[in-house]
Enzyme design. Structure first.
Site, PDB file in Angstrom:
ATOM      1  CE1 TYR A 199       0.704  -0.665   4.540  1.00  0.00           C
ATOM      2  CE2 TYR A 199       0.453   1.706   4.281  1.00  0.00           C
ATOM      3  CZ  TYR A 199       0.878   0.626   5.029  1.00  0.00           C
ATOM      4  OH  TYR A 199       1.473   0.825   6.242  1.00  0.00           O
ATOM      5  CB  CYS A 200       1.710   3.940  -1.607  1.00  0.00           C
ATOM      6  SG  CYS A 200       0.733   3.983  -3.116  1.00  0.00           S
ATOM      7  CB  THR A 201      -0.253   8.413  -0.249  1.00  0.00           C
ATOM      8  OG1 THR A 201       1.005   8.409   0.419  1.00  0.00           O
ATOM      9  CG2 THR A 201      -1.142   9.494   0.302  1.00  0.00           C
TER      10      THR A 201
END
Ligand code: ZN
Ligand code: ZN
Length: 349
Positions: A199-201
């Protein structure tokens, strides 16, 4: 031949935008898909966007498109229809509508062809950024968090991870996304049988990372659809427990959106619990660091006594001291016990 660039001055264009009576909606989207001729696609999209009075910043590459734009409110649905019909790969594309934005951040349309939409340092010609992992929606994310065979990997930078992340998520210790990719492969070698959740922003980094893991022989790879932003929005909307702890760092003046009440970071100056990022007020420094309210008062918004002393000098004196001094994007990186200069801060997602 239509004019594919602007001929009016920047100031005049901004004045024109501000004089508009119809409110604008800020929209962002990205998509990894193969664009054979990015230049031709850019020109065709430029015409279509111009007809819809779109402003903003759009990047195109062989691997896809990344856009932050604004559009007059009444044209949002026309924009959606245009994009869905523009290329089969864009049909059903998720458009992220910014809710707390006045739509006045752009007054010109800039569309550029780049080598990549997210710099990755990958030079393997067989790598296909469009061959991404499975998408996880909020409920599936929560189920994975309870799965003992799942490993969550945070593909953001240290300063982002520091103030907020999913329970037990692993951090990939490297200064840039391009350094994180090989490191993630290396770190996961012993977990090839596990469910790897990235995941990331906003999804654009972890989606590419998921494709990279698949390219490197990992089979059970997924990533959070739309990243932390979309996860938190959907979970709240659906009344699901929000299992992201702390703050989601975002690239605007808020420097972070609170997701849970937990404060998981500490002031870089005194160690008190705090997750408020700030830039050192000394113009010759601008270090990005975490500062508690007490230290903000004590150091007058500066990162050190030296900066405080410099900040108090007359402007002319400060400018003289700054001259010739290297001043990149400095970020305090506690995990590595040193300051990183000239870090590549990714484009806002
Ligand atoms: Zn403090
Ligand atoms: Zn400083």
């Amino acid at each position: 031949m239509p004019v594919l660039h602007n001929r009016i001055s920047n100031e005049a264009l901004k004045a024109q935008m501000l004089a508009e009576t119809e409110p604008r909606t800020t929209v962002s989207f990205y998509k990894y898909f193969t664009i054979t001729d990015p230049k031709a696609t850019r020109d065709a999209l430029y015409i279509a966007f111009s007809e819809l009075k779109v402003f903003g910043r759009v990047y195109l590459a062989h691997e896809g498109i990344n856009a932050q734009i604004s559009v007059p409110e009444s044209k949002v649905e026309a924009l959606r229809a245009m994009l869905y019909g523009f290329d089969p790969a864009l049909d059903g594309l998720r458009l992220n509508i910014a809710l707390d934005d006045d739509g006045k951040s752009f007054w010109v349309l800039r569309m550029k062809v780049r080598e990549r939409i997210v710099a990755d340092g990958i030079d393997d010609p067989n790598f296909n950024a469009a061959d991404v992992g499975e998408y996880l929606k909020a409920a599936e994310v929560n189920a994975m968090l309870d799965d003992p065979d799942a490993i969550f990997i945070d593909m953001r930078n240290h300063y982002e991870y520091e103030v907020g992340h999913f329970e037990n998520a692993l951090e990939i210790p490297a200064d840039t996304f391009r350094e994180q990719l090989p490191k993630a492969v290396e770190m996961m070698q012993e977990h090839k049988d596990k469910n790897i959740v990235m995941y990331c922003t906003g999804g654009i980094r972890c989606e590419k990372a998921s494709a990279w893991m698949k390219h490197n022989g990992f089979n059970k790879v997924s990533h959070i659809e739309g990243g932390i932003i979309e996860y938190a929005r959907r979970a709240r909307e659906q009344g699901l427990p929000v299992r992201f702890v702390g703050k989601n760092f975002v690239f605007d003046e808020r420097m972070g959106e609170r997701i849970s009440e937990d404060v998981i970071a500490n002031c870089h100056q005194c160690g008190a619990p705090s997750d408020s990022h700030t830039n050192c007020l000394n113009d010759g420094c601008h270090l990005l660091f975490i500062q508690c309210p007490a230290c903000a008062e004590k150091f007058e918004g500066c990162c050190s006594e030296a900066c405080q002393t410099e900040h108090r000098l007359p402007e002319e004196e400060q400018r003289r001291l700054r001259a010739g001094r290297e001043n990149g994007n400095k970020i305090f990186n506690k995990s590595r016990g040193r300051l990183n200069t000239k870090l590549g801060i990714p484009d806002p997602e």
